[in-house]
Design a protein around this motif. Structure first.
Motif, PDB file in Angstrom:
ATOM      1  N   GLY A  38       4.271 -13.332  45.405  1.00  0.00           N
ATOM      2  CA  GLY A  38       4.026 -13.077  46.814  1.00  0.00           C
ATOM      3  C   GLY A  38       2.546 -12.954  47.123  1.00  0.00           C
ATOM      4  O   GLY A  38       2.064 -13.478  48.137  1.00  0.00           O
ATOM      5  N   LEU A  39       1.800 -12.275  46.261  1.00  0.00           N
ATOM      6  CA  LEU A  39       0.360 -12.145  46.466  1.00  0.00           C
ATOM      7  C   LEU A  39      -0.335 -13.498  46.352  1.00  0.00           C
ATOM      8  O   LEU A  39      -1.306 -13.770  47.072  1.00  0.00           O
ATOM      9  N   ARG A  40       0.159 -14.347  45.463  1.00  0.00           N
ATOM     10  CA  ARG A  40      -0.427 -15.681  45.344  1.00  0.00           C
ATOM     11  C   ARG A  40      -0.184 -16.503  46.611  1.00  0.00           C
ATOM     12  O   ARG A  40      -1.058 -17.231  47.073  1.00  0.00           O
ATOM     13  N   VAL A  41       1.014 -16.339  47.190  1.00  0.00           N
ATOM     14  CA  VAL A  41       1.307 -17.017  48.455  1.00  0.00           C
ATOM     15  C   VAL A  41       0.326 -16.557  49.530  1.00  0.00           C
ATOM     16  O   VAL A  41      -0.199 -17.366  50.305  1.00  0.00           O
ATOM     17  N   ALA A  42       0.046 -15.243  49.576  1.00  0.00           N
ATOM     18  CA  ALA A  42      -0.893 -14.708  50.566  1.00  0.00           C
ATOM     19  C   ALA A  42      -2.302 -15.255  50.334  1.00  0.00           C
ATOM     20  O   ALA A  42      -2.994 -15.624  51.293  1.00  0.00           O
ATOM     21  N   ALA A  95       3.714  -5.918  50.594  1.00  0.00           N
ATOM     22  CA  ALA A  95       3.521  -4.472  50.669  1.00  0.00           C
ATOM     23  C   ALA A  95       4.820  -3.745  50.998  1.00  0.00           C
ATOM     24  O   ALA A  95       5.089  -2.659  50.465  1.00  0.00           O
ATOM     25  N   THR A  96       5.642  -4.339  51.868  1.00  0.00           N
ATOM     26  CA  THR A  96       6.915  -3.716  52.240  1.00  0.00           C
ATOM     27  C   THR A  96       7.854  -3.630  51.044  1.00  0.00           C
ATOM     28  O   THR A  96       8.472  -2.583  50.794  1.00  0.00           O
ATOM     29  N   ILE A  97       7.958  -4.723  50.272  1.00  0.00           N
ATOM     30  CA  ILE A  97       8.796  -4.696  49.066  1.00  0.00           C
ATOM     31  C   ILE A  97       8.236  -3.701  48.066  1.00  0.00           C
ATOM     32  O   ILE A  97       8.979  -2.927  47.440  1.00  0.00           O
ATOM     33  N   PHE A  98       6.910  -3.708  47.893  1.00  0.00           N
ATOM     34  CA  PHE A  98       6.258  -2.794  46.938  1.00  0.00           C
ATOM     35  C   PHE A  98       6.549  -1.343  47.301  1.00  0.00           C
ATOM     36  O   PHE A  98       6.778  -0.508  46.412  1.00  0.00           O
ATOM     37  N   ILE A 137      14.718 -10.504  54.102  1.00  0.00           N
ATOM     38  CA  ILE A 137      13.879 -10.992  55.201  1.00  0.00           C
ATOM     39  C   ILE A 137      12.448 -11.182  54.694  1.00  0.00           C
ATOM     40  O   ILE A 137      11.789 -12.187  54.994  1.00  0.00           O
ATOM     41  N   CYS A 138      11.969 -10.202  53.907  1.00  0.00           N
ATOM     42  CA  CYS A 138      10.625 -10.314  53.325  1.00  0.00           C
ATOM     43  C   CYS A 138      10.526 -11.522  52.393  1.00  0.00           C
ATOM     44  O   CYS A 138       9.536 -12.270  52.434  1.00  0.00           O
ATOM     45  N   ILE A 139      11.553 -11.733  51.573  1.00  0.00           N
ATOM     46  CA  ILE A 139      11.559 -12.890  50.672  1.00  0.00           C
ATOM     47  C   ILE A 139      11.584 -14.187  51.479  1.00  0.00           C
ATOM     48  O   ILE A 139      10.853 -15.144  51.184  1.00  0.00           O
ATOM     49  N   GLY A 140      12.413 -14.238  52.516  1.00  0.00           N
ATOM     50  CA  GLY A 140      12.475 -15.426  53.365  1.00  0.00           C
ATOM     51  C   GLY A 140      11.148 -15.715  54.039  1.00  0.00           C
ATOM     52  O   GLY A 140      10.720 -16.876  54.137  1.00  0.00           O
ATOM     53  N   ALA A 141      10.468 -14.646  54.508  1.00  0.00           N
ATOM     54  CA  ALA A 141       9.159 -14.824  55.139  1.00  0.00           C
ATOM     55  C   ALA A 141       8.136 -15.348  54.140  1.00  0.00           C
ATOM     56  O   ALA A 141       7.304 -16.200  54.479  1.00  0.00           O
ATOM     57  N   LEU A 142       8.186 -14.869  52.915  1.00  0.00           N
ATOM     58  CA  LEU A 142       7.267 -15.351  51.884  1.00  0.00           C
ATOM     59  C   LEU A 142       7.552 -16.816  51.532  1.00  0.00           C
ATOM     60  O   LEU A 142       6.621 -17.613  51.336  1.00  0.00           O
TER      61      LEU A 142
END
Length: 375
Positions: A293-297, A314-317, A353-358
């Motif tokens: 996820g951080l790499r995607v960001a 951050a939300t998942i973390f 939702i967080c995974i889908g957004a990523l």
């Protein structure tokens, strides 16, 4: 088909399998732990856990297909809609377990506060992506976003739900920090929070919430009362040793000493049966997902996408960190489940939702032309 995918169809080949495969492993492992928590039965926990994941995986795939323009257009209406649902919870929400957190829509029971966690992230990402860089250190950069965070936090605290309100604040604060707000503002805010902590404790928290905070420092003082959850959780984790007692052989959960072995304390249930090795496996899989996820960001080529992806990570973390600290007695028991392992539809929905957004931002990155970072 393409050379990249070989014999595998391109729509399948281009999925982020470096994240999805570890995610599938974690969900499957969670189902195994829930199977054991039910005394060696797929019902009622493991089967519904897998069904929910399958449904929300489809939802994540749909989110991943959203175009950037649609997401930006719908951001503020989505925030207003969820905010109105939070107001609706106060007016006519369903009461369960002493808390008023749900809206009964007839065809489903929805917890709007869970939706606000990812929605606040995308809302602030939209705000800061349109804010001129020259205004990032002005009052405009903090007053409106601060209100956007404070209003839903206040509504969630009324339910009362301290854990979710803190999750909303954490996701919003991370986006604000990464947007480039002066660090001195965060230091000042942290100092003010520490100074106000006694007032918040005595006048802002419910009596049961105060007991949870105090119990964290010495759970053994009331091991059969307020400290029962943490004490039994630590016993379960410690008794697992290096390799655990073996699959479906956990005594703490099977003999019903461990409260909520399928939701908030699922990690303790796992650690008793799988030991330190199982715990390290779970941490390793989480680190793979978060690192992706951080790499995607980092690879995002515009400010909106970068802030959106980082906020979702951050939300998942927050879920992971607070739950693990909670079950080890290092944080108050605030009802934060462990992502992708705990039984519960609301937390699964939020994290998917967080995974889908990523996945959506990852698709934007893959299709974006090479160039510099923009608004």
């Amino acid at each position: 088909m393409s050379a990249r995918g070989g014999i595998i169809p391109e729509p399948i080949a281009r999925q982020p399998w470096e994240m999805l495969i570890p995610l599938f492993m974690l969900v499957a492992f969670g189902a195994a732990v829930l199977f054991s928590a039910a005394g060696g039965s797929m019902d009622p926990f493991a089967s519904s856990h897998l069904i929910r994941f399958s449904v929300f995986l489809v939802m994540a795939a749909v989110i991943a297909s959203f175009p950037r323009e649609l997401v930006r257009f719908m951001t503020y209406p989505a925030y207003i809609a969820v905010l109105l649902m939070l107001v609706g919870v106060e007016a006519m929400g369903a009461l369960r377990g002493g808390s008023q957190r749900w809206l009964d829509l007839g065809f489903m029971v929805l917890q709007p506060s869970e939706l606000m966690k990812p929605v606040i992230v995308v809302t602030l990402a939209q705000f800061y992506s349109t804010l001129p860089v020259g205004l990032i250190s002005s009052w405009r950069a903090i007053v409106l976003p601060g209100a956007m965070i404070a209003v839903p936090m206040a509504l969630v605290l009324l339910q009362p739900d301290l854990g979710t309100s803190l999750a909303i604040a954490f996701g919003g604060a991370v986006v604000m920090l990464l947007a480039g707000l002066p660090l001195r503002w965060f230091i000042a805010g942290g100092t003010a929070a520490v100074a106000a902590a006694p007032l918040i404790f005595f006048f802002g928290l419910q009596e049961y919430q105060q007991r949870r905070v105090l119990t964290m420092f010495n759970p053994e003082e009331d091991a059969l009362g307020a400290g029962y959850h943490i004490t039994q959780s630590k016993i379960a984790i410690g008794s697992g040793g290096l390799f655990g007692k073996g699959f479906n052989n956990g005594s703490q959960s099977h003999l019903q000493y461990l409260p909520e072995p399928h939701t908030d304390f699922v990690f303790a249930t796992m650690a008793e049966e799988w030991g330190l090795v199982g715990g390290l496996f779970v941490l390793a899989v989480f680190s793979i997902i978060l690192r992706w996820g951080l790499r995607v960001a980092r690879e995002s080529r515009d400010r909106f996408a970068s802030l959106l992806a980082a906020g979702m990570v951050a939300t998942i973390f927050f879920y992971i960190a607070v739950n693990l600290l909670m079950v080890m007695g290092m944080a108050p028991v605030v009802g934060i489940p462990l992502p992708f392992m705990s039984h519960g539809g609301s937390s699964m929905m939020t994290n998917m939702i967080c995974i889908g957004a990523l996945m959506m931002v990852n698709r934007w990155n893959r299709n974006a032309p090479r160039g510099g970072l923009s608004g």
